[in-house]
Design a protein around this motif. Structure first.
Motif, PDB file in Angstrom:
ATOM      1  N   VAL A 703      35.688 -49.485  54.269  1.00 63.63           N
ATOM      2  CA  VAL A 703      35.864 -48.479  55.332  1.00 63.63           C
ATOM      3  C   VAL A 703      34.643 -48.456  56.241  1.00 63.63           C
ATOM      4  CG1 VAL A 703      36.010 -45.992  55.761  1.00 63.63           C
ATOM      5  CG2 VAL A 703      37.465 -47.028  54.024  1.00 63.63           C
ATOM      6  N   GLY A 704      33.444 -48.546  55.654  1.00 60.76           N
ATOM      7  CA  GLY A 704      32.220 -48.563  56.465  1.00 60.76           C
ATOM      8  C   GLY A 704      32.107 -49.802  57.321  1.00 60.76           C
ATOM      9  N   GLU A 705      32.579 -50.953  56.808  1.00 59.96           N
ATOM     10  CA  GLU A 705      32.491 -52.196  57.583  1.00 59.96           C
ATOM     11  C   GLU A 705      33.482 -52.223  58.728  1.00 59.96           C
ATOM     12  OE1 GLU A 705      33.139 -55.131  54.652  1.00 59.96           O
ATOM     13  OE2 GLU A 705      31.137 -54.947  53.746  1.00 59.96           O
ATOM     14  N   ARG A 706      34.615 -51.525  58.578  1.00 56.83           N
ATOM     15  CA  ARG A 706      35.640 -51.542  59.635  1.00 56.83           C
ATOM     16  C   ARG A 706      35.285 -50.661  60.810  1.00 56.83           C
ATOM     17  NH1 ARG A 706      39.710 -51.628  55.404  1.00 56.83           N
ATOM     18  NH2 ARG A 706      39.901 -49.369  55.557  1.00 56.83           N
ATOM     19  N   GLN A 707      34.319 -49.804  60.664  1.00 52.81           N
ATOM     20  CA  GLN A 707      33.981 -48.909  61.777  1.00 52.81           C
ATOM     21  C   GLN A 707      33.323 -49.701  62.902  1.00 52.81           C
ATOM     22  OE1 GLN A 707      31.568 -45.765  60.229  1.00 52.81           O
ATOM     23  NE2 GLN A 707      33.258 -44.739  59.195  1.00 52.81           N
ATOM     24  N   PRO A 708      33.844 -49.540  64.126  1.00 49.01           N
ATOM     25  CA  PRO A 708      33.279 -50.332  65.241  1.00 49.01           C
ATOM     26  C   PRO A 708      31.882 -49.873  65.644  1.00 49.01           C
ATOM     27  CG  PRO A 708      34.940 -48.786  66.040  1.00 49.01           C
ATOM     28  CD  PRO A 708      34.961 -48.695  64.560  1.00 49.01           C
ATOM     29  N   LEU A 709      31.618 -48.591  65.465  1.00 48.95           N
ATOM     30  CA  LEU A 709      30.318 -48.056  65.870  1.00 48.95           C
ATOM     31  C   LEU A 709      29.730 -47.276  64.697  1.00 48.95           C
ATOM     32  CD1 LEU A 709      28.262 -47.561  68.134  1.00 48.95           C
ATOM     33  CD2 LEU A 709      29.509 -45.484  68.720  1.00 48.95           C
ATOM     34  N   LEU A 710      28.581 -47.714  64.245  1.00 47.97           N
ATOM     35  CA  LEU A 710      27.934 -47.079  63.105  1.00 47.97           C
ATOM     36  C   LEU A 710      26.833 -46.154  63.589  1.00 47.97           C
ATOM     37  CD1 LEU A 710      27.642 -49.969  60.499  1.00 47.97           C
ATOM     38  CD2 LEU A 710      29.101 -47.961  60.390  1.00 47.97           C
ATOM     39  N   GLY A 711      27.045 -44.871  63.397  1.00 46.14           N
ATOM     40  CA  GLY A 711      26.011 -43.901  63.746  1.00 46.14           C
ATOM     41  C   GLY A 711      25.275 -43.455  62.500  1.00 46.14           C
ATOM     42  N   PRO A 712      24.446 -42.450  62.638  1.00 47.05           N
ATOM     43  CA  PRO A 712      23.743 -41.918  61.462  1.00 47.05           C
ATOM     44  C   PRO A 712      24.755 -41.335  60.476  1.00 47.05           C
ATOM     45  CG  PRO A 712      22.779 -41.083  63.490  1.00 47.05           C
ATOM     46  CD  PRO A 712      24.042 -41.758  63.879  1.00 47.05           C
ATOM     47  N   PRO A 713      24.547 -41.528  59.180  1.00 45.32           N
ATOM     48  CA  PRO A 713      25.509 -41.009  58.203  1.00 45.32           C
ATOM     49  C   PRO A 713      25.527 -39.482  58.196  1.00 45.32           C
ATOM     50  CG  PRO A 713      23.549 -41.848  57.108  1.00 45.32           C
ATOM     51  CD  PRO A 713      23.419 -42.218  58.543  1.00 45.32           C
ATOM     52  N   GLU A 714      26.720 -38.950  58.046  1.00 45.99           N
ATOM     53  CA  GLU A 714      26.888 -37.492  58.029  1.00 45.99           C
ATOM     54  C   GLU A 714      27.395 -36.997  56.679  1.00 45.99           C
ATOM     55  OE1 GLU A 714      29.369 -36.350  61.250  1.00 45.99           O
ATOM     56  OE2 GLU A 714      27.987 -37.057  62.793  1.00 45.99           O
ATOM     57  N   SER A 715      28.517 -37.554  56.220  1.00 41.49           N
ATOM     58  CA  SER A 715      29.073 -37.096  54.948  1.00 41.49           C
ATOM     59  C   SER A 715      28.350 -37.752  53.782  1.00 41.49           C
ATOM     60  CB  SER A 715      30.567 -37.413  54.883  1.00 41.49           C
ATOM     61  OG  SER A 715      30.761 -38.808  54.856  1.00 41.49           O
ATOM     62  N   MET A 716      28.662 -37.253  52.588  1.00 42.34           N
ATOM     63  CA  MET A 716      28.040 -37.804  51.380  1.00 42.34           C
ATOM     64  C   MET A 716      28.443 -39.266  51.186  1.00 42.34           C
ATOM     65  SD  MET A 716      29.139 -38.579  48.058  1.00 42.34           S
ATOM     66  CE  MET A 716      30.594 -37.599  47.933  1.00 42.34           C
ATOM     67  N   ARG A 717      29.683 -39.607  51.434  1.00 43.40           N
ATOM     68  CA  ARG A 717      30.141 -40.993  51.264  1.00 43.40           C
ATOM     69  C   ARG A 717      29.421 -41.928  52.218  1.00 43.40           C
ATOM     70  NH1 ARG A 717      36.653 -39.805  51.156  1.00 43.40           N
ATOM     71  NH2 ARG A 717      36.698 -38.584  49.231  1.00 43.40           N
ATOM     72  N   GLU A 718      29.233 -41.495  53.460  1.00 44.21           N
ATOM     73  CA  GLU A 718      28.537 -42.340  54.439  1.00 44.21           C
ATOM     74  C   GLU A 718      27.089 -42.574  54.026  1.00 44.21           C
ATOM     75  OE1 GLU A 718      29.037 -40.372  58.145  1.00 44.21           O
ATOM     76  OE2 GLU A 718      31.146 -40.915  58.357  1.00 44.21           O
ATOM     77  N   HIS A 719      26.459 -41.564  53.427  1.00 44.07           N
ATOM     78  CA  HIS A 719      25.090 -41.743  52.943  1.00 44.07           C
ATOM     79  C   HIS A 719      25.033 -42.815  51.849  1.00 44.07           C
ATOM     80  CE1 HIS A 719      23.978 -37.995  55.038  1.00 44.07           C
ATOM     81  NE2 HIS A 719      22.731 -38.413  54.891  1.00 44.07           N
ATOM     82  N   VAL A 720      25.995 -42.790  50.927  1.00 46.18           N
ATOM     83  CA  VAL A 720      25.995 -43.767  49.832  1.00 46.18           C
ATOM     84  C   VAL A 720      26.278 -45.165  50.366  1.00 46.18           C
ATOM     85  CG1 VAL A 720      27.109 -44.427  47.677  1.00 46.18           C
ATOM     86  CG2 VAL A 720      26.662 -42.028  48.146  1.00 46.18           C
ATOM     87  N   VAL A 721      27.189 -45.309  51.327  1.00 43.17           N
ATOM     88  CA  VAL A 721      27.493 -46.627  51.907  1.00 43.17           C
ATOM     89  C   VAL A 721      26.271 -47.179  52.636  1.00 43.17           C
ATOM     90  CG1 VAL A 721      28.893 -47.800  53.646  1.00 43.17           C
ATOM     91  CG2 VAL A 721      29.974 -46.210  52.056  1.00 43.17           C
ATOM     92  N   ALA A 722      25.592 -46.342  53.413  1.00 43.43           N
ATOM     93  CA  ALA A 722      24.392 -46.794  54.126  1.00 43.43           C
ATOM     94  C   ALA A 722      23.294 -47.194  53.136  1.00 43.43           C
ATOM     95  CB  ALA A 722      23.889 -45.681  55.041  1.00 43.43           C
ATOM     96  N   ALA A 723      23.151 -46.451  52.044  1.00 41.45           N
ATOM     97  CA  ALA A 723      22.152 -46.802  51.027  1.00 41.45           C
ATOM     98  C   ALA A 723      22.514 -48.117  50.346  1.00 41.45           C
ATOM     99  CB  ALA A 723      22.068 -45.676  49.993  1.00 41.45           C
ATOM    100  N   SER A 724      23.802 -48.381  50.128  1.00 39.72           N
ATOM    101  CA  SER A 724      24.236 -49.631  49.500  1.00 39.72           C
ATOM    102  C   SER A 724      23.887 -50.826  50.375  1.00 39.72           C
ATOM    103  CB  SER A 724      25.744 -49.591  49.252  1.00 39.72           C
ATOM    104  OG  SER A 724      26.087 -48.482  48.464  1.00 39.72           O
ATOM    105  N   LYS A 725      24.095 -50.700  51.674  1.00 40.31           N
ATOM    106  CA  LYS A 725      23.759 -51.808  52.578  1.00 40.31           C
ATOM    107  C   LYS A 725      22.260 -52.078  52.570  1.00 40.31           C
ATOM    108  CE  LYS A 725      27.695 -51.086  55.651  1.00 40.31           C
ATOM    109  NZ  LYS A 725      28.150 -50.644  56.992  1.00 40.31           N
ATOM    110  N   ALA A 726      21.463 -51.013  52.506  1.00 35.34           N
ATOM    111  CA  ALA A 726      20.008 -51.207  52.456  1.00 35.34           C
ATOM    112  C   ALA A 726      19.594 -51.852  51.139  1.00 35.34           C
ATOM    113  CB  ALA A 726      19.304 -49.862  52.640  1.00 35.34           C
ATOM    114  N   MET A 727      20.197 -51.449  50.026  1.00 32.49           N
ATOM    115  CA  MET A 727      19.858 -52.048  48.730  1.00 32.49           C
ATOM    116  C   MET A 727      20.264 -53.515  48.684  1.00 32.49           C
ATOM    117  SD  MET A 727      21.068 -50.947  44.901  1.00 32.49           S
ATOM    118  CE  MET A 727      20.015 -49.535  44.738  1.00 32.49           C
TER     119      MET A 727
END
Length: 908
Positions: A703-727
Motif C-alpha cells: 500500500v505504501g509503495e503504490r502511493q504516488p506521492l509520499l508525504g510525512p507519515p501521519e497514521s501509526m501504519r504509515e510510521h511503521v512503513v516509513a521505518a521499515s523502508k529506512a531499516m
C-alpha cells in the motif's frame, strides 16, 4: 311530493329557504300531481349553476377528502388527493385569475404544510408508519413545500391573522348568497349560491386553524335561529291549511330533524368552547396508553381483624406470586406489594425465616421486571436490587440458624420460630450471579464516552463487595461446587485490572503523601496473591472443565498483564488449551483470544519479538481482531448473520472498560513483524521461493509503495512503513525517529506501564536488526569490515556486535570469518552475484519445465520409464528430483541429466 321525499329529506332540502316546497296542496290535487309526475319530468327540474360554483365545489370536495385522510394519517391518500387538487386548481385558473385565490384553498395549504412538518418531526410516529405511508409522507412534504412557494404572500397573511381571513371569506360568501336569493323562484329547488353559502362553513375540518372556531360557532347559531323561525312557521301553516296525515307527518319529521341537528351542533360548540378554555388556562394534555385498559384490582393485604401469622402471610405471598408472568400484571405494583408484605411480617415479629423467603421473591421480581433478556435494568430498579441483596446477606450473617438451598422442597420448609433451625428454599448464589450479569448488561448498553458510564462503573465496587460477602458465607456453609462458582465470579472482576499499588511497591516508588502510604499499608493482599489462591483452589476442587478453563485463562492474563512472562507462558503450555479451545463455547473463546493477545503484548515488552509475533499472528491475520476480542461487530451481509444472531453476539460483547486498545495491538504486531521481516527479506532477496512471515505487514508495504506521492507519515501504519523502508537501507537513526516520536508516544508507547523501558528495548532491537540487515545487504561490497566501525555506526557495544556476527556465521546466514587479532570480519566470496542469481533461477525453472515435459511424454507413451516406479500400494514414487537443503538452497538427490548443481555446492 311523495311521502318518501317529505320524511326523508336530505341536507339540500333542509338548507332550502323556500317554504312553499313543503306546504301541501289540497288532497286530491296532491294525489293527482304525484300520479301524473314521472321521473323524467322531475329530472327536468335542474338547477342552473355557474362555472365558478362548479369549480369551487370540486375543490371543496377534494379538500374535505384530504382532511379526512389527515385525520387517519393516510399519507398515500393525502398524496393522491393533493395531486388531484392541484390539477383541479389548474382547471379553475381562469376563474381564480378573475376572482382571486379562494381563502379555503390557502387555509388548506397552510394547514397541510404544518401538519406534514409536525409528522416529520415525530420520529417515533414515523417509525410506526408502513413503507407506503412513509414514502408518501416524504414525497408529499417535498411537493407541498415546492407548491407553496407560489402562495407565500397569501399563506403569510393567513398565518398572521387567520380570524380576519376567515371572516372575510364568510362575509363574501354571504353577500353573494344574498344577491342571488332575490332572483330565486317560488321554491323550485336549492340554488347553487345557497349551497355554496352553507358548504364551506358547515363542515370545517377539525385540523383546521383553531382560530376559526369562534366565528364558525357564531354563524352556525345565527343560522340555526333563522332557520328555526322559518321551519316553525312552515309547520304551523301546514297544520292550519290541511288536515292531511301525510302533510302533518312531513312537517313533524322535518321539524324534529331540524331540532335534533340543532342540539348536536350546540353540544359540539360547547365541547369546543371547553377545549379552548382549557388551552387558554394553560392545561396540558394527558397522555394515555392505547388499547383496552386492563382494570386489575390490587389484592387486599388482609381483612380487618385478621390474625397475622406465618400461614396467612405465606398464603398471601403465593396469591401475589400467582399473578407473576400473567398478561396485564403490573410488575411495579407487585414489587410494592411484596415490600408491604415484608413490612407487615417485620411488624408482627414473624421471624427471619419468612423475611428471607419474601426477600428472595422480591429480588426475583426485580429481575423479572424486564421480560426481555436483551433489556437492562433501570437505575432505580438496579439500586433496589443491590439494597435487597445486601439486606438478605445481613440477615444470613446475623442468623446462623438459617439454612437455604435449592434442594429444600417447599413442603419441607421451616419458617416458624422454634428451636429448630429455619429452612428456606432458595439459592443466594444464583441471585448474585444474575446480579453480576445485569451489571454487565448495564455497562454494555451505556454510552462508554458519557458521564453515565463512569457513574455506573462506580457500582462495581459495590458488586465486588457483595461477591466478597457471599464468598465468606459460602466458605462456611456452601458446597465445593458453589465455592468454585463464586471464586470464578471474583476472578472475573480481578484478572483484567492492573495493580498499580503492587507495581509501585516493586519499583520502590512510595506514595506521594502520608495518607497514600497509610492507605497502601492498610490494603489487603496483592491481586497476584488473591488470584493465585482462588485459581489454585479451582484447579484442585473443580469438576467442570469450563470453570477450570476460565480460571486458567484469567490467571495467564493476569500474569501477562503484570509482565510475568515466564509464568504466563509456562501455564499456557502446560494447560494445552490451544489443542481443544475450538470446542469451547463463544465466551470462553473470546477470553482465550484476549489472553493470547495479552500474552503477545507481554512478550513484546520483555523483548521476545518472535514470541510476540507468534502469539498475535492468528488474531491479526484474520482481519477481525475487533470481533474476535468481543469489542464490537463488523458489518456483514444478512446472509452471514441474521438479526437474531446479531442480538446474541451483542450480548457477548465485553464492556468498554475491559477493552484492549486495538491500535496498540496492531502497532505491536506490525513493529514485531518489521523487526523479523526486514532482515529476512534482505537475506533472501533473490530467493524465488522465500516465504512471508507476515502477510499483513507485506500488505502495508505494498500500500505504501503504490502511493504516488509520499508525504510525512501521519497514521501509526504509515510510521511503521516509513521505518521499515529506512531499516531496509540500514539507516537505524531514521527508523528510530519514525517509531519513537511524540505522536507515537501519545498513541501507543505511553500506554504501557513501564513506557521508558519499552522505548529503550525498542531502540536496542532496531539497532541490532538494522546491523543484521546492513550486513545482508552490503556484504557483497566489502572484502572485510572492522567490527569497531560497525559498533560506531550502530552505536552498539563491541561485544554485542561480535555476538551478532558470530551467530550469523554459525547459522550460515553470513559467509565470512572473524579475524580476532585485527577485530575484522573477512568476507568469503561465495555469495553469487546478481547475474549468477538470475541464472540460477532460470536454470531452476528450466529444470522444472523438463520434468513436466518428460512426465507428459511418458504418460502419452504409456511407459513410465525410470522417472517413476510403481510402489506396492499402487501409487507412484519419484526416484529423482530436487530437495530443499537446510541452508535455503536446492540440491539434487541423484545424478540427473538436467541437473545444474552438484551435491557439494553450497546454498545460495
Amino acid at each position: 311530493m311523495s311521502r318518501f321525499f317529505a320524511t326523508g329529506s336530505d341536507s339540500e332540502s333542509e338548507e332550502s329557504s323556500s317554504a312553499e316546497e313543503i306546504t301541501p296542496k289540497a288532497t286530491g290535487t296532491a294525489f293527482n300531481k304525484n300520479l301524473l309526475l314521472s321521473d323524467d319530468e322531475e329530472d327536468t327540474k335542474r338547477v342552473v349553476r355557474s362555472a365558478k360554483d362548479k369549480r369551487f365545489e370540486e375543490l371543496t370536495n377534494l379538500i374535505k377528502t384530504i382532511r379526512n385522510a389527515m385525520k387517519i394519517r393516510d399519507m398515500a391518500k393525502c398524496l393522491e388527493e393533493f395531486e388531484q387538487l392541484c390539477r383541479a386548481f389548474l382547471k379553475s385558473k381562469a376563474i381564480v385569475d378573475k376572482e382571486g385565490v379562494p381563502p379555503f384553498y390557502i387555509r388548506l395549504l397552510a394547514d397541510l404544510e404544518d401538519y406534514l412538518n409536525q409528522l416529520w418531526e415525530d420520529k417515533e410516529g414515523k417509525k410506526k408508519m408502513n413503507k407506503n405511508n412513509a414514502k408518501a409522507l416524504s414525497s408529499l412534504r417535498q411537493k407541498i413545500r415546492k407548491y407553496n412557494r407560489d402562495f407565500e404572500t397569501e399563506i403569510a397573511n393567513y398565518k398572521e391573522n387567520p380570524e380576519q381571513s376567515a371572516e372575510e371569506e364568510e362575509e363574501k360568501e354571504e353577500a353573494e348568497s344574498g344577491s342571488y336569493s332575490e332572483s330565486e323562484d317560488d321554491g323550485e329547488g336549492v340554488t347553487a349560491k345557497s349551497f355554496m353559502k352553507k358548504k364551506p362553513a358547515a363542515e370545517p375540518a377539525p385540523e383546521a386553524s383553531k382560530f376559526l372556531k369562534g366565528a364558525a360557532d357564531d354563524e352556525s347559531e345565527s343560522d340555526d335561529d333563522d332557520d328555526d323561525e322559518i321551519w316553525g312557521s312552515d309547520s304551523t301553516d301546514s297544520g292550519s291549511e290541511s288536515e292531511d296525515n301525510e302533510g302533518n307527518a312531513a312537517s313533524l319529521a322535518l321539524a324534529f330533524l331540524k331540532k335534533l341537528r340543532r342540539s348536536k351542533r350546540k353540544e359540539r360548540a360547547e365541547e369546543e368552547a371547553e377545549e379552548e378554555g382549557l388551552e387558554q388556562e394553560g392545561g396540558e394534555w394527558e397522555k394515555v396508553k392505547g388499547g383496552v385498559p386492563l382494570v386489575k384490582e390490587k389484592p387486599k393485604m388482609f381483612a380487618k381483624g385478621t390474625e397475622i401469622n406465618i400461614p396467612v402471610v405465606v398464603k398471601k405471598l403465593n396469591e401475589i406470586l400467582q399473578a407473576r408472568g400473567k398478561k396485564g400484571t403490573d410488575r411495579a405494583a407487585q414489587i410494592e406489594l411484596l415490600h408491604a408484605l415484608a413490612a407487615i411480617s417485620e411488624e408482627n415479629n414473624l421471624g427471619q425465616g419468612i423475611m428471607v423467603k419474601i426477600k428472595f421473591n422480591i429480588i426475583a421480581s426485580l429481575y423479572d421486571y424486564n421480560p426481555n433478556l436483551a433489556t437492562f435494568m433501570k437505575p432505580d430498579m438496579w439500586k433496589k436490587c443491590l439494597d435487597c441483596i445486601d439486606e438478605l446477606l445481613d440477615i444470613l450473617f446475623e442468623n446462623s440458624n438459617i439454612f437455604i438451598g435449592e434442594n429444600i422442597a417447599e413442603d419441607s420448609e421451616s419458617l416458624a420460630v422454634s428451636d429448630q433451625p429455619f429452612r428456606v428454599r432458595g439459592c443466594i448464589l444464583t441471585l448474585v450471579e444474575r446480579m453480576d450479569e445485569e451489571f454487565t448488561k448495564i455497562m454494555q448498553n451505556t454510552d462508554p464516552h458519557s458521564q453515565e458510564y463512569v457513574d455506573n462503573l462506580k457500582d462495581e465496587g459495590r458488586v465486588c463487595n457483595i461477591i466478597d460477602r457471599l464468598l465468606q458465607y459460602l466458605e462456611n456453609k456452601g458446597s465445593t461446587e458453589e465455592v468454585c462458582r463464586v471464586y470464578l465470579r471474583r476472578i472475573m472482576h480481578t484478572y483484567y485490572k492492573f495493580d498499580y499499588k503492587t507495581h509501585r511497591r516493586c519499583m520502590g516508588i512510595q506514595g506521594e503523601s502520608k495518607s497514600e502510604q497509610d492507605q497502601e499499608e492498610s490494603e489487603g493482599e496483592d491481586s497476584a496473591i488473591i488470584m493465585d489462591r482462588l485459581c489454585k483452589f479451582i484447579y484442585a476442587k473443580d469438576r467442570t472443565d469450563r470453570i477450570r478453563t476460565c480460571a486458567i485463562l484469567c490467571h495467564i492474563y493476569h500474569h501477562a498483564l503484570h509482565s510475568r512472562w515466564y509464568q504466563a507462558r509456562d501455564l499456557m503450555l502446560m494447560s494445552h488449551l490451544q489443542d481443544n479451545i475450538q470446542h469451547a463455547d463463544p465466551p470462553v473463546q473470546i477470553l482465550y483470544n484476549r489472553t493470547m493477545v495479552q500474552l503477545g503484548i507481554c512478550a513484546f515488552r520483555q523483548g521476545m519479538i518472535k514470541d510476540a509475533h507468534n502469539a498475535l499472528l492468528d488474531i491479526q491475520s484474520s482481519g477481525r481482531a475487533k470481533e474476535l476480542l468481543g469489542q464490537g461487530l463488523l458489518m456483514r451481509n444478512m446472509q452471514e448473520r441474521n438479526a437474531e444472531q446479531e442480538k446474541i453476539e451483542k450480548r457477548r460483547q465485553v464492556p468498554f472498560h475491559m477493552h484492549i486498545n486495538l491500535e496498540l495491538l496492531e502497532c505491536v504486531y506490525l513493529v514485531s513483524a518489521m523487526l523479523l521481516e526486514i532482515p529476512y527479506m534482505a537475506a533472501h532477496e533473490f530467493d524465488a521461493r522465500r516465504r512471508m512471515i507476515s502477510k499483513q505487514f507485506h500488505h502495508q508495504l505494498r500500500v505504501g509503495e503504490r502511493q504516488p506521492l509520499l508525504g510525512p507519515p501521519e497514521s501509526m501504519r504509515e510510521h511503521v512503513v516509513a521505518a521499515s523502508k529506512a531499516m531496509k537501507m540500514g539507516d537505524w537513526r531514521t527508523c528510530h525517529s519514525f517509531i519513537i516520536n511524540e505522536k507515537m508516544n501519545s498513541k501507543v508507547w505511553d500506554l504501557f506501564p513501564e513506557a521508558q523501558r519499552v522505548r529503550e528495548m525498542l531502540v536496542r532491537k532496531i539497532q541490532e536488526e538494522s546491523l543484521r540487515t546492513y550486513l545482508f545487504t552490503y556484504s557483497s561490497v566489502y572484502d572485510s569490515i572492522s567490527m569497531e566501525t560497525l559498533a560506531e555506526m550502530f552505536q552498539l557495544e563491541l561485544p554485542t556486535v561480535h555476538s551478532i556476527i558470530s551467530k550469523m556465521i554459525i547459522n550460515e546466514e553470513l559467509m565470512a570469518s572473524l579475524d580476532q587479532p585485527t577485530q575484522t570480519v573477512v568476507m568469503h566470496r561465495t555469495e553469487p552475484t546478481s547475474l549468477q542469481n538470475m541464472a540460477l533461477q532460470l536454470a531452476e525453472k528450466l529444470g522444472g519445465l523438463v520434468e513436466n515435459n518428460e512426465r507428459v511424454f511418458d504418460l502419452k507413451q504409456g511407459v513410465y520409464g525410470s522417472y517413476f516406479n510403481r510402489d506396492q500400494k499402487g501409487g507412484y514414487q519419484q526416484k529423482q528430483g530436487y530437495q530443499r537443503d537446510q541452508k535455503g538452497g536446492y540440491q539434487q538427490k541423484q545424478g540427473y541429466r538436467g541437473g545444474y548443481r552438484s551435491q557439494n555446492q553450497s546454498s545460495y
